[in-house]
Design an enzyme around this catalytic site. Structure first.
Site, PDB file in Angstrom:
ATOM      1  N   GLN A   1       0.834  -1.211   0.000  1.00 33.03           N
ATOM      2  CA  GLN A   1       0.000   0.000   0.000  1.00 33.03           C
ATOM      3  C   GLN A   1       0.866   1.258   0.000  1.00 33.03           C
ATOM      4  OE1 GLN A   1      -3.287  -0.294  -0.264  1.00 33.03           O
ATOM      5  NE2 GLN A   1      -2.907  -2.502  -0.301  1.00 33.03           N
ATOM      6  N   HIS A   2       2.141   1.082   0.079  1.00 31.84           N
ATOM      7  CA  HIS A   2       3.044   2.229   0.257  1.00 31.84           C
ATOM      8  C   HIS A   2       4.245   2.051  -0.658  1.00 31.84           C
ATOM      9  CE1 HIS A   2       5.705   5.087   2.499  1.00 31.84           C
ATOM     10  NE2 HIS A   2       4.576   5.656   2.774  1.00 31.84           N
TER      11      HIS A   2
END
Lengths: 129, 170
Positions: free
Chosen positions: B33-34
């Site tokens: 997600q990052h």
């Protein structure tokens, strides 16, 4: 060390601890009201003053400790006469007069100005000399 | 501490210094997600800065807790200074080198250096500094206690060799 030298170092410490510009750290500024200090900052100030001036500051020596828990000192959210008296005795550097007319606990932070911290250090260094 | 974000303690000088490390894996879900790919950019899995701070908080918190025999809970209270100069990618190992600057009944301050070992590099590089303050609070008995997590870490670190159990005696 002269008072001006102490004041300069105290300014450095407070600017660093509170993340503010040194020119905001004026002698009459209060730590909580004017400079935005929060509770953990008081411990940070103690630690950094110890390093900056090579002194040991005991708990309750610069800032009050466990005041709220003593019913003799606090009644209905405000300091009693005995509480004000105890503060004056324990913290001679603090400016108790500032809250004497309205000694609500929420105002206790106002007794600590930059000047009060400088006076504390001056007294502390004088005692050590 | 309810979860560990350090894998091993590399060194402990009681009351003075603790060095711990964490190897980053692409299997950690947050890295997906990052940052995920979008219409314009490929995925870029880099360690979120707050997790780097978390690693130092765990290393520093254990150092402070150990110094007082874990009589209090040690709670992260303030980021004194954070300077992180580059990104960390999966397979890198982050080293948290924590030094106890001050400690008393109310709390502690820890100065930390973050170092990164990336297999693509010739040697470790200093990533930056994370200086923290902790407050000492009465122990909360719910959930994992800090000393429990510390025990697991100690077992793993001693098992890995190079550390004696004596260094960890409380």
């Amino acid at each position: 060390m002269t008072r001006d030298e102490i004041q300069s170092k105290v300014q450095d410490v407070l600017a660093e601890v509170l993340g503010i510009d040194e020119d905001e750290v004026t002698p009459r500024a209060t730590l909580t009201g004017d400079l935005g200090a929060e509770s953990i900052d008081f411990l940070d100030i103690v630690f950094r003053l110890e390093q900056a001036f090579d002194v040991k500051i005991e708990q309750g020596e610069l800032f009050p400790e466990n005041l709220q828990q003593d019913p003799e000192y606090v009644n209905d959210g405000a300091l009693t006469e005995a509480g004000l008296h105890a503060l004056r005795a324990k913290l001679p550097h603090a400016e108790i007069d500032r809250i004497e007319d309205d000694p609500r606990l929420a105002r206790v932070g106002e007794i600590f100005t930059v000047d009060a911290i400088v006076s504390f250090v001056e007294r502390k260094l004088g005692a050590a000399a | 501490m309810r979860w560990l974000w350090i894998d091993r303690i590399l060194a402990l000088e009681p009351g003075r210094r603790l060095v711990a490390c964490k190897t980053v894996s692409l299997s950690e879900p947050h890295l997906h997600q990052h940052f995920p790919a979008d219409a314009n950019n490929p995925a870029l899995p880099i360690v979120p800065g707050p997790l780097v701070i978390e690693g130092m908080a765990q290393a520093g918190g254990l150092l402070a807790g150990h110094a007082r025999g874990f009589v209090d809970d040690v709670v992260l209270a303030k980021l004194r200074r954070v300077e992180l100069d580059f990104e960390v990618l999966p397979s890198a190992t982050i080293e948290f080198d924590a030094t106890l600057a001050n400690i008393d009944d109310s709390g502690a301050s820890v100065d930390g250096t973050v170092r990164v070992h990336d297999p693509a590099w010739d040697g470790p590089r200093d990533m930056g500094r994370v200086d923290l303050m902790f407050a000492h609070v009465p122990p909360q008995r719910e959930g994992l206690h800090v000393a429990d997590a510390f025990g697991t870490l100690v077992s793993a670190s001693v098992h890995a060799g190079g550390l004696s159990t004596e260094a960890f005696s409380i």
